[in-house]
Enzyme design. Structure first.
Site, PDB file in Angstrom:
ATOM      1  N   GLY A   1       0.975  -1.059  -0.005  1.00 32.13           N
ATOM      2  CA  GLY A   1      -0.001   0.028  -0.113  1.00 32.13           C
ATOM      3  C   GLY A   1       0.824   1.198   0.079  1.00 32.13           C
ATOM      4  O   GLY A   1       1.860   1.343   0.236  1.00 32.13           O
TER       5      GLY A   1
ATOM      6  N   CYS B   1       5.362  -5.959   1.656  1.00 30.22           N
ATOM      7  CA  CYS B   1       5.641  -4.474   1.598  1.00 30.22           C
ATOM      8  C   CYS B   1       4.930  -3.719   2.793  1.00 30.22           C
ATOM      9  O   CYS B   1       5.489  -3.994   4.040  1.00 30.22           O
ATOM     10  CB  CYS B   1       5.126  -3.948   0.275  1.00 30.22           C
ATOM     11  SG  CYS B   1       5.788  -2.274  -0.310  1.00 30.22           S
ATOM     12  N   TYR B   2       3.865  -2.898   2.371  1.00 32.86           N
ATOM     13  CA  TYR B   2       3.093  -2.524   3.467  1.00 32.86           C
ATOM     14  C   TYR B   2       2.729  -3.472   4.648  1.00 32.86           C
ATOM     15  O   TYR B   2       2.747  -3.125   5.949  1.00 32.86           O
ATOM     16  CB  TYR B   2       1.844  -1.463   3.015  1.00 32.86           C
ATOM     17  CG  TYR B   2       1.154  -0.721   4.164  1.00 32.86           C
ATOM     18  CD1 TYR B   2       1.529   0.560   4.754  1.00 32.86           C
ATOM     19  CD2 TYR B   2      -0.003  -1.468   4.696  1.00 32.86           C
ATOM     20  CE1 TYR B   2       1.071   1.255   5.626  1.00 32.86           C
ATOM     21  CE2 TYR B   2      -0.630  -0.560   5.609  1.00 32.86           C
ATOM     22  CZ  TYR B   2      -0.052   0.295   6.217  1.00 32.86           C
ATOM     23  OH  TYR B   2      -0.784   1.195   7.244  1.00 32.86           O
TER      24      TYR B   2
ATOM     25  N   HIS C   1       7.893  -7.705  -3.596  1.00 28.92           N
ATOM     26  CA  HIS C   1       6.522  -8.159  -4.269  1.00 28.92           C
ATOM     27  C   HIS C   1       6.767  -9.278  -4.973  1.00 28.92           C
ATOM     28  O   HIS C   1       7.190  -9.453  -6.183  1.00 28.92           O
ATOM     29  CB  HIS C   1       6.217  -7.000  -5.226  1.00 28.92           C
ATOM     30  CG  HIS C   1       5.598  -5.839  -4.267  1.00 28.92           C
ATOM     31  ND1 HIS C   1       4.307  -5.604  -3.773  1.00 28.92           N
ATOM     32  CD2 HIS C   1       6.311  -4.688  -4.015  1.00 28.92           C
ATOM     33  CE1 HIS C   1       4.113  -4.446  -3.355  1.00 28.92           C
ATOM     34  NE2 HIS C   1       5.368  -3.758  -3.461  1.00 28.92           N
TER      35      HIS C   1
ATOM     36  N   GLU D   1       4.481 -11.150  -6.040  1.00 30.23           N
ATOM     37  CA  GLU D   1       3.402 -11.353  -7.073  1.00 30.23           C
ATOM     38  C   GLU D   1       3.859 -10.800  -8.476  1.00 30.23           C
ATOM     39  O   GLU D   1       3.000 -11.288  -9.394  1.00 30.23           O
ATOM     40  CB  GLU D   1       2.062 -10.846  -6.551  1.00 30.23           C
ATOM     41  CG  GLU D   1       2.020  -9.028  -6.549  1.00 30.23           C
ATOM     42  CD  GLU D   1       2.740  -8.668  -5.157  1.00 30.23           C
ATOM     43  OE1 GLU D   1       2.479  -7.470  -5.147  1.00 30.23           O
ATOM     44  OE2 GLU D   1       3.429  -9.307  -4.459  1.00 30.23           O
TER      45      GLU D   1
ATOM     46  N   ASP E   1     -17.988 -11.988 -21.360  1.00 32.65           N
ATOM     47  CA  ASP E   1     -18.512 -12.005 -19.991  1.00 32.65           C
ATOM     48  C   ASP E   1     -20.012 -12.314 -20.246  1.00 32.65           C
ATOM     49  O   ASP E   1     -20.334 -13.350 -19.549  1.00 32.65           O
ATOM     50  CB  ASP E   1     -18.341 -10.712 -19.242  1.00 32.65           C
ATOM     51  CG  ASP E   1     -16.810 -10.324 -19.211  1.00 32.65           C
ATOM     52  OD1 ASP E   1     -15.900 -11.153 -19.406  1.00 32.65           O
ATOM     53  OD2 ASP E   1     -16.573  -9.239 -19.226  1.00 32.65           O
TER      54      ASP E   1
ATOM     55  N   LYS F   1     -10.716 -12.165 -15.396  1.00 34.34           N
ATOM     56  CA  LYS F   1     -11.102 -12.173 -16.815  1.00 34.34           C
ATOM     57  C   LYS F   1     -10.591 -13.325 -17.790  1.00 34.34           C
ATOM     58  O   LYS F   1     -11.277 -14.114 -18.381  1.00 34.34           O
ATOM     59  CB  LYS F   1     -10.559 -10.809 -17.703  1.00 34.34           C
ATOM     60  CG  LYS F   1     -11.201 -10.545 -19.326  1.00 34.34           C
ATOM     61  CD  LYS F   1     -12.366 -10.375 -19.350  1.00 34.34           C
ATOM     62  CE  LYS F   1     -12.648  -9.960 -20.765  1.00 34.34           C
ATOM     63  NZ  LYS F   1     -14.118  -9.182 -20.722  1.00 34.34           N
TER      64      LYS F   1
END
Length: 523
Positions: A65, A92-93, A179, A181, A238, A379
């Site tokens: 964040g 991180c945060y 990070h 990710e 979708d 998605k």
């Protein structure tokens, strides 16, 4: 996101809770967990502890964040979370908050660490199982942990952070300053897998084939044995996948309505109705409501108001058509998980960026109840579900098209004439992308009609006409994106065709902005 229709955390499903502290990567964390075949749910950082307990997560991940933990108003969580007996991974945060709340010391560092960094493992830990002692990671922080909390030990360092990773193995609390990710962290996937498998004990229980069975059962339960559903079929993947799922669940009690709002791509209406009525045997009725939508947009230039007006008219049309179709109780929508997240303010970059047509435009007094079978899918997961349901690969691979249609690609006021200009230019662009085998090399490509005019010369005459911008991006997840490096000769050909064939456009520009800081759509 505490909607009673939610399917996350269903009994028997292993779930990882990701708490969002405003990082631009929060959604990406949740996606990476699912890519490792574990269901994840992204929740606000201040989710009540009772809801977390009810979710029965196998593990909790605290996102990054933009705040500093010691500043007034910085997002917090209940420290009792660390006593739930559930493994926690702070990123991180999330790491800084863990240290701050549990008695460590966090301070601003003289030099912000942003970008690639060399990370060294100081002590063996299950979080780094099967990864090298030195590895490249992605950093983004201006604060650092100077002292770990009691019970923690430093297990990794980086160029500018003496404590870049820490762990309390007894309580199964782990934290990383970098990070894992993002793709820039070399062994990030292995680190997340080590947390999920080795520390949380998760198996590979999240499979889209099982999701289809669960979604069909959930639709049947919600709709009941005699309920009828109207589905908005827009032509996008979708709404198509949502309709196919619902049709599998309730068969002929589904009625699909294709609303031609005057904001579609060239010839899209005919193509959609023909494909789904003839190819997939869905009951489709076409409704021409272009005049109503364009009248509602007259004089409107603000993007948020455009979405609200389109949502309002959309619901009015469906209410009217549902009444004409007989007793119908439910409205189906192809709402996706990012729609829910981006329309719910958590804080920071995860705050409301835009109101989604499927989420923000629905009035509280709407008579129809919603059925949203895709509301917890990303998605790429929807595309894979579509293929499992037999949707043609060419259709599944179509570039995304926004719910508000051309209204958010005609910048400024939306008129029928400006939509027609954009339709023709966009059709030329897409046709040339396919012809040059570049369509599948881009994740999304489209034309934007700008609210400015420019001077030009055609033949012996001076022109003063519209400017359009070509946009093309490459991305794996649509949360970050890079502008596509299309060949200059190709761009020259597209520009020449648009200027020569679309009367009313005399200048074409190419957008070279990435996300972030820009968004993919212009509005």
């Amino acid at each position: 996101m505490s909607d009673p229709r939610a399917v996350g955390g269903a009994p028997g499903r292993e779930t990882i809770a990701v708490l969002d502290f405003g990082s631009q990567f929060s959604q990406l964390i949740a996606r990476r967990v699912r890519e490792l075949h574990v269901f994840s749910e992204l929740l606000p950082f201040d989710v009540p502890l009772e809801r977390l307990r009810a979710l029965k997560p196998r593990g909790i991940i605290l996102s990054g964040g933009p705040d500093s933990v010691y500043e007034p108003g910085a997002p917090r969580l209940d420290p009792a979370l660390f006593s739930l007996g559930v493994p926690v991974l702070g990123l991180c945060y999330g790491m800084q908050l863990m240290a701050h709340l549990l008695g460590g010391r966090v301070e601003r560092v003289p030099e912000r660490e942003y970008g690639p960094s060399d990370f060294d493992i100081l002590e063996a830990s299950p979080i780094f199982a099967d990864t090298p002692k030195t590895q490249r990671v992605w950093m983004s922080h201006g604060d650092s942990i100077l002292e770990p909390p009691p019970g923690f030990k430093a297990i990794g360092r980086s160029d500018n952070a003496a404590i870049a990773a820490m762990a309390d193995d007894r309580r199964r609390l782990y934290a990383l300053q970098f990070h894992p990710e993002v793709s820039h962290t070399e062994h990030g996937r292995q680190i997340l897998a080590a947390f999920l498998r080795g520390i949380c004990g998760c198996g590979e229980t999240w499979r889209l084939s099982s999701f289809i069975e669960e979604a069909v059962a959930a639709v049947r339960e919600r709709v009941g044995s005699d309920g009828r559903v109207i589905a908005g079929l827009s032509g996008g993947v979708d709404s198509a996948v949502a309709a196919l799922l619902i049709h599998r669940a309730i068969g002929g009690r589904l009625q699909c309505l294709f609303v031609d709002n005057g904001l579609l791509r060239e010839a899209e209406g005919d193509e959609v109705v023909r494909s789904f009525r003839d190819g997939y045997h869905l009951p489709v009725r076409r409704v021409d409501a272009a005049d109503a939508f364009l009248a509602a947009l007259a004089g409107v230039t603000d993007p948020e108001r455009k979405r609200k007006e389109i949502g309002r008219v959309f619901v009015e049309v469906f209410e009217r058509e549902a009444k004409a179709a007989g007793p119908v109780e439910f409205l189906a929508q192809g709402t996706l998980y990012p729609d829910l997240i981006e329309s719910t303010s958590h804080k920071g970059p995860s705050a409301v960026i835009k109101t989604h047509h499927n989420v923000g435009g629905l009035p509280a007094a709407m008579r129809l109840k919603l059925v949203e079978p895709l509301r917890y899918l990303f998605k790429d997961e929807v595309r894979r579900v579509g293929l499992e349901l037999g949707l043609d690969r060419r259709f599944v691979a179509r570039h995304p098209f926004p719910g508000p249609g051309l209204a958010v690609r005609v910048l400024g006021e939306v008129t029928r004439e400006r939509c027609d200009l954009l339709r023709r230019a966009d059709a030329i662009y897409i046709e040339e992308l396919r012809r040059a085998d570049l369509y599948d090399a881009t994740a999304q490509a489209f034309v934007v009609l700008l609210p400015v005019k420019s001077v030009g010369v055609m033949g012996d005459g001076r022109t003063y006409e519209n400017v359009c911008a070509l946009r093309a991006v490459t991305t794996d997840d649509f949360m970050t994106a890079d502008w596509a490096r299309l060949p200059h000769d190709f761009l020259a050909k597209v520009s020449s065709r648009i200027v020569n064939e679309v009367r009313g456009i005399n200048r074409v520009v190419y957008d070279v902005s990435s996300k972030p800081p820009a968004t993919i759509e212009w509005e």
